[in-house]
Scaffold this active site. Structure first.
Site, mmCIF file in Angstrom:
data_model
loop_
_atom_site.group_PDB
_atom_site.id
_atom_site.type_symbol
_atom_site.label_atom_id
_atom_site.label_comp_id
_atom_site.label_asym_id
_atom_site.label_seq_id
_atom_site.Cartn_x
_atom_site.Cartn_y
_atom_site.Cartn_z
ATOM 1 N N THR A 70 0.844 -1.202 0.000
ATOM 2 C CA THR A 70 0.000 0.000 0.000
ATOM 3 C C THR A 70 0.877 1.249 0.000
ATOM 4 O OG1 THR A 70 -1.768 -1.164 1.139
ATOM 5 C CG2 THR A 70 -1.780 1.247 1.306
ATOM 6 N N ASN A 118 -4.893 -9.778 -7.948
ATOM 7 C CA ASN A 118 -5.020 -10.543 -6.709
ATOM 8 C C ASN A 118 -6.341 -11.297 -6.572
ATOM 9 O OD1 ASN A 118 -5.549 -7.618 -6.572
ATOM 10 N ND2 ASN A 118 -6.440 -8.078 -4.589
ATOM 11 N N GLN A 141 1.475 -9.869 -6.023
ATOM 12 C CA GLN A 141 1.034 -11.268 -6.137
ATOM 13 C C GLN A 141 1.983 -12.096 -6.999
ATOM 14 O OE1 GLN A 141 -1.405 -12.698 -4.447
ATOM 15 N NE2 GLN A 141 -2.318 -10.854 -3.572
ATOM 16 N N HIS A 163 4.262 -9.998 3.310
ATOM 17 C CA HIS A 163 3.342 -10.971 3.923
ATOM 18 C C HIS A 163 2.626 -11.859 2.914
ATOM 19 C CE1 HIS A 163 -0.739 -9.011 3.490
ATOM 20 N NE2 HIS A 163 -0.009 -7.921 3.324
ATOM 21 N N CYS A 291 -9.356 -7.315 1.227
ATOM 22 C CA CYS A 291 -9.365 -5.884 1.531
ATOM 23 C C CYS A 291 -10.752 -5.295 1.297
ATOM 24 C CB CYS A 291 -8.361 -5.149 0.658
ATOM 25 S SG CYS A 291 -6.823 -6.023 0.522
#
Ligand code: PMP
Length: 354
Positions: A70, A118, A141, A163, A291
């Protein structure tokens, strides 16, 4: 628990946990400090930088550590504040929203096209970029799942997140090609050659490094292409054969999608209900993108691809990691047909309408 939500977050790898525990004990000092413990911490950070540079064919000095994808996306967009920004319709919200707020009519132009989406795993074609314009790609991704070469892709900027590859949350990176425009998002500190102020997240960056090391050592993209593709394709085939009203939102053709993502819609069954029933059976999946969960608007990605709100609302994303096995696919197929059937029975949408 059968975890099939790797595209939202991959569980922290054992190697990463070990490296981070060790880092907490040994590399606790401020990495910008001039004393020996500071240098030792900085050496570890540089090690991660070298690993990422090697994996994506960049120079180490072209990598900046951030707090995640982000922030990396926002940093690129803010660099082009007031400029023309063209994005693919499949971008992550962290890119789309930033481009909406900060884009303008000025020069030069920025193109932002993710390599892999994603939600449906689609592999996008990079746009043709005219002289004087710049190209950013969100590679969050793609990292570790397919080979990445930022030079071959002719990228000026690229976004990464730890992550999604078994590293910790809150760590990411931004590739910034030598000599292209750059404006720091975080100002005040001299870290990252004044490109990103703030004390280094040494432990997190070391964890990111351990995850990158595993990808490089195991050439994990090869396992995704063979073993994981097989699991994904068998699940897709079985769903189509055994669940009435199912349709794939992911193109399984090799090269068209990431091998570990499968997005499926189930006519007259709501995605969130399927997710909750699967959860009750210990099977973890997501609807569209995590999200966007809790957001009642249909997924912008599925809307862009299908234009059909019902398809978007009835979708489930299965995303695999290297720990998944064919037993996991069997476990899904033991319960999924019944769950979907029960929801379809309750639905007011006729099953045979399409
Ligand atoms: N871009 C893409 C393509 C993603 O999948 C994600 C995570 N859903 C992000 C950006 C945001 O990543 P982070 O959590 O590291 O901010």
């Amino acid at each position: 628990m059968i975890y099939l939500d790797y595209a939202a977050t991959a569980p922290v790898l054992p190697e990463v946990r070990t490296a981070m525990h060790k880092a907490e004990e040994q590399f606790f000092a401020n990495a910008s400090a001039l004393h020996t413990p500071g240098h030792l911490a900085m050496n570890q950070i540089e090690h991660t930088r070298n690993l990422l540079a090697k994996l994506i064919n960049a120079k180490p000095e072209e990598i900046i550590f951030t707090s995640g994808a982000t922030e990396s996306n926002n940093t690129v967009i803010r660099t082009f504040e007031g400029c023309k920004i063209e994005t693919s319709p499949l971008e992550h919200h962290s890119l789309i929203k930033a481009a909406e707020i900060y884009g303008g009519e000025g020069q030069p132009k920025l193109y932002s096209y993710m390599l892999v989406n994603n939600e449906i795993g689609e592999i996008l074609k990079m746009p043709r970029v005219e002289e004087g314009a710049y190209l950013h790609s969100d590679l969050t991704q793609a990292l570790g799942k397919i080979p990445i070469d930022v030079k071959a892709l002719k990228l000026d900027y690229a976004t990464f997140s730890a992550h999604k590859i078994g590293g910790p949350m809150g760590v990411g990176a931004l590739y910034v090609r030598d000599g292209v425009p750059f404006k720091p998002l975080m100002v005040g500190g001299n870290q990252e050659k004044k490109r990103r102020g703030g004390t280094y997240n040494t432990v997190g960056i070391i964890g990111f490094g351990a995850a990158l090391e595993k990808i490089l050592n195991e050439e994990s993209w090869k396992r995704y292409d063979t073993e994981i593709r097989k699991l994904r394709d068998v699940l897709a085939e079985r769903i189509l054969a055994e669940v009435p009203g199912s349709s794939l939102n992911t193109d399984l053709t090799p090269g068209a999608s990431l091998p570990n993502i499968l997005n499926v819609s189930f006519r007259a069954a709501e995605g969130e209900s399927i997710q909750l029933y699967l959860d009750a059976e210990g099977i973890i999946v997501s609807t569209g993108s995590a999200c966007a969960a809790g957001d009642i608007k249909p997924s912008h990605v599925l809307m862009a691809k299908t234009g059909d709100a019902e398809v978007a609302h009835s979708s489930i994303r299965f995303s695999f990691g290297l720990d998944n096995t064919m037993q996991d696919v069997d476990a899904v197929m033991r319960v999924l047909p019944d769950i979907v059937n029960r929801l379809q029975q309750m639905s007011t949408i006729p099953m045979l309408a399409s």
